[in-house]
Design a protein around this motif. Structure first.
Motif, PDB file in Angstrom:
ATOM      1  N   GLU A   1      44.770  93.061 -14.499  1.00  0.00           N
ATOM      2  CA  GLU A   1      44.181  91.956 -13.731  1.00  0.00           C
ATOM      3  C   GLU A   1      44.991  90.672 -13.872  1.00  0.00           C
ATOM      4  O   GLU A   1      44.992  89.837 -12.959  1.00  0.00           O
ATOM      5  N   ASP A   2      45.680  90.495 -14.990  1.00  0.00           N
ATOM      6  CA  ASP A   2      46.503  89.292 -15.169  1.00  0.00           C
ATOM      7  C   ASP A   2      47.638  89.253 -14.152  1.00  0.00           C
ATOM      8  O   ASP A   2      48.021  88.186 -13.673  1.00  0.00           O
ATOM      9  N   ARG A   3      48.166  90.425 -13.837  1.00  0.00           N
ATOM     10  CA  ARG A   3      49.255  90.480 -12.865  1.00  0.00           C
ATOM     11  C   ARG A   3      48.763  90.093 -11.475  1.00  0.00           C
ATOM     12  O   ARG A   3      49.444  89.378 -10.738  1.00  0.00           O
ATOM     13  N   ILE A   4      47.576  90.551 -11.127  1.00  0.00           N
ATOM     14  CA  ILE A   4      46.995  90.179  -9.836  1.00  0.00           C
ATOM     15  C   ILE A   4      46.711  88.677  -9.811  1.00  0.00           C
ATOM     16  O   ILE A   4      47.028  87.990  -8.838  1.00  0.00           O
ATOM     17  N   LYS A   5      46.137  88.181 -10.889  1.00  0.00           N
ATOM     18  CA  LYS A   5      45.817  86.755 -10.969  1.00  0.00           C
ATOM     19  C   LYS A   5      47.080  85.916 -10.841  1.00  0.00           C
ATOM     20  O   LYS A   5      47.070  84.854 -10.199  1.00  0.00           O
ATOM     21  N   GLY A   6      48.175  86.372 -11.432  1.00  0.00           N
ATOM     22  CA  GLY A   6      49.436  85.634 -11.352  1.00  0.00           C
ATOM     23  C   GLY A   6      49.915  85.503  -9.918  1.00  0.00           C
ATOM     24  O   GLY A   6      50.413  84.436  -9.504  1.00  0.00           O
ATOM     25  N   ILE A   7      49.773  86.564  -9.140  1.00  0.00           N
ATOM     26  CA  ILE A   7      50.169  86.525  -7.729  1.00  0.00           C
ATOM     27  C   ILE A   7      49.261  85.587  -6.941  1.00  0.00           C
ATOM     28  O   ILE A   7      49.738  84.798  -6.114  1.00  0.00           O
ATOM     29  N   LEU A   8      47.975  85.649  -7.217  1.00  0.00           N
ATOM     30  CA  LEU A   8      47.042  84.756  -6.521  1.00  0.00           C
ATOM     31  C   LEU A   8      47.355  83.289  -6.819  1.00  0.00           C
ATOM     32  O   LEU A   8      47.321  82.433  -5.916  1.00  0.00           O
ATOM     33  N   GLU A   9      47.653  82.991  -8.068  1.00  0.00           N
ATOM     34  CA  GLU A   9      47.956  81.609  -8.456  1.00  0.00           C
ATOM     35  C   GLU A   9      49.219  81.105  -7.783  1.00  0.00           C
ATOM     36  O   GLU A   9      49.284  79.951  -7.340  1.00  0.00           O
ATOM     37  N   ARG A  10      50.233  81.967  -7.693  1.00  0.00           N
ATOM     38  CA  ARG A  10      51.476  81.562  -7.029  1.00  0.00           C
ATOM     39  C   ARG A  10      51.231  81.301  -5.543  1.00  0.00           C
ATOM     40  O   ARG A  10      51.784  80.361  -4.964  1.00  0.00           O
ATOM     41  N   LEU A  11      50.425  82.149  -4.916  1.00  0.00           N
ATOM     42  CA  LEU A  11      50.118  81.977  -3.500  1.00  0.00           C
ATOM     43  C   LEU A  11      49.404  80.657  -3.249  1.00  0.00           C
ATOM     44  O   LEU A  11      49.744  79.905  -2.326  1.00  0.00           O
ATOM     45  N   ALA A  12      48.390  80.366  -4.069  1.00  0.00           N
ATOM     46  CA  ALA A  12      47.575  79.172  -3.863  1.00  0.00           C
ATOM     47  C   ALA A  12      48.312  77.886  -4.221  1.00  0.00           C
ATOM     48  O   ALA A  12      47.955  76.810  -3.732  1.00  0.00           O
ATOM     49  N   ALA A  13      49.327  77.985  -5.063  1.00  0.00           N
ATOM     50  CA  ALA A  13      50.037  76.793  -5.526  1.00  0.00           C
ATOM     51  C   ALA A  13      50.982  76.219  -4.465  1.00  0.00           C
ATOM     52  O   ALA A  13      51.301  75.031  -4.495  1.00  0.00           O
ATOM     53  N   GLU A  14      51.422  77.061  -3.542  1.00  0.00           N
ATOM     54  CA  GLU A  14      52.387  76.615  -2.533  1.00  0.00           C
ATOM     55  C   GLU A  14      51.689  75.906  -1.372  1.00  0.00           C
ATOM     56  O   GLU A  14      50.629  76.340  -0.904  1.00  0.00           O
ATOM     57  N   GLU A  15      52.283  74.838  -0.905  1.00  0.00           N
ATOM     58  CA  GLU A  15      51.733  74.106   0.233  1.00  0.00           C
ATOM     59  C   GLU A  15      51.821  74.925   1.516  1.00  0.00           C
ATOM     60  O   GLU A  15      50.942  74.868   2.364  1.00  0.00           O
ATOM     61  N   LEU A  16      52.912  75.681   1.655  1.00  0.00           N
ATOM     62  CA  LEU A  16      53.127  76.472   2.858  1.00  0.00           C
ATOM     63  C   LEU A  16      53.235  77.952   2.513  1.00  0.00           C
ATOM     64  O   LEU A  16      54.028  78.339   1.647  1.00  0.00           O
ATOM     65  N   TYR A  17      52.444  78.764   3.203  1.00  0.00           N
ATOM     66  CA  TYR A  17      52.481  80.201   2.968  1.00  0.00           C
ATOM     67  C   TYR A  17      53.853  80.786   3.278  1.00  0.00           C
ATOM     68  O   TYR A  17      54.311  81.720   2.616  1.00  0.00           O
TER      69      TYR A  17
END
Length: 229
Positions: A117-133
């Motif tokens: 689950e940490d690996r999934i969470k890491g991807i989610l955090e990176r996605l949400a951190a960027e201003e532009l998808y």
């Protein structure tokens, strides 16, 4: 702002299911009778590629509010679809391990790996951190394939550790894909439990090396012929 997550999730699931159910390579592997972890790795790669393609096709700056992947959207569409990939792949690895146990004459159950689950969470955090998808969409491509492969590696690790606790002497083999990079070459080889470095189960981006398994009763399965020696 309209809640687009439910509709997006529905579209992702439908698109993935259609591609998965009609994929020739998936059908070929699922119809195999004699199995190995090499088959599991190929299966994981293909399942990962289908999910990555699903993301690339359906998730664009146009489909997302403000062209951004907000956390509340990522959590509700990326997390469940990645967990679905885990369910599909871990089910197949359990089938592979059950076959290997039976062929080796071992009355042991197959162990299902734990979801990372940490690996999934890491991807989610990176996605949400960027201003532009558009600047971060790459993380839903090759890293998704890598995540899918790691499920197979985690399955091997879980079952090897279980066999070691049962008094057997399992071995883990890391096999290069082609010549491999310097790091992969340094890890290639055969390891006996408990002397298995943790890096054996790790892989870099676009790594296609395989991690394979030998039962602890002294017999070895030939990856190509599927015969036991």
């Amino acid at each position: 702002m309209n809640d687009i997550a439910p509709d997006l999730l529905k579209k992702l699931k439908k698109y993935f299911a259609e591609k998965y159910n009609n994929d020739p390579e998936i059908k070929r592997i699922l119809n195999l009778e004699n199995l190995s972890y090499a088959d599991a790795n190929n299966f994981a790669i293909r399942v990962g590629e289908i999910l990555a393609n699903t993301y690339q096709e359906l998730l664009t700056p146009v489909t997302l509010p403000d062209g951004r992947m907000y956390w509340n959207i990522a959590e509700r569409i990326i997390e469940p679809t990645m967990k679905h990939n885990f369910d599909i792949i871990s089910k197949f690895t359990s089938r592979v391990q059950s076959y290997l146990n039976k062929e080796a004459g071992l009355g042991l159950k197959a162990i299902k790996p734990q979801l990372n689950e940490d690996r999934i969470k890491g991807i989610l955090e990176r996605l949400a951190a960027e201003e532009l998808y558009a600047d971060i969409k790459w993380i839903l491509n090759e890293p998704i394939v890598n995540f899918s492969q790691s499920i197979v590696d985690d399955s091997i690790k879980a079952n090897a550790e279980f066999h070691a606790r049962a008094g057997l002497k399992p071995k883990v083999v890391r096999v290069l894909d082609g010549t491999g990079c310097e790091w992969c070459r340094s890890l290639a080889g055969e390891y006996s439990y408990p002397n298995v470095p943790s890096d054996v189960y790790r892989r870099h981006e676009k790594c296609r090396c395989t991690v394979e398994y030998k039962t602890g009763d002294g017999r070895i399965q030939n990856v190509h012929s599927r015969k036991w020696i």
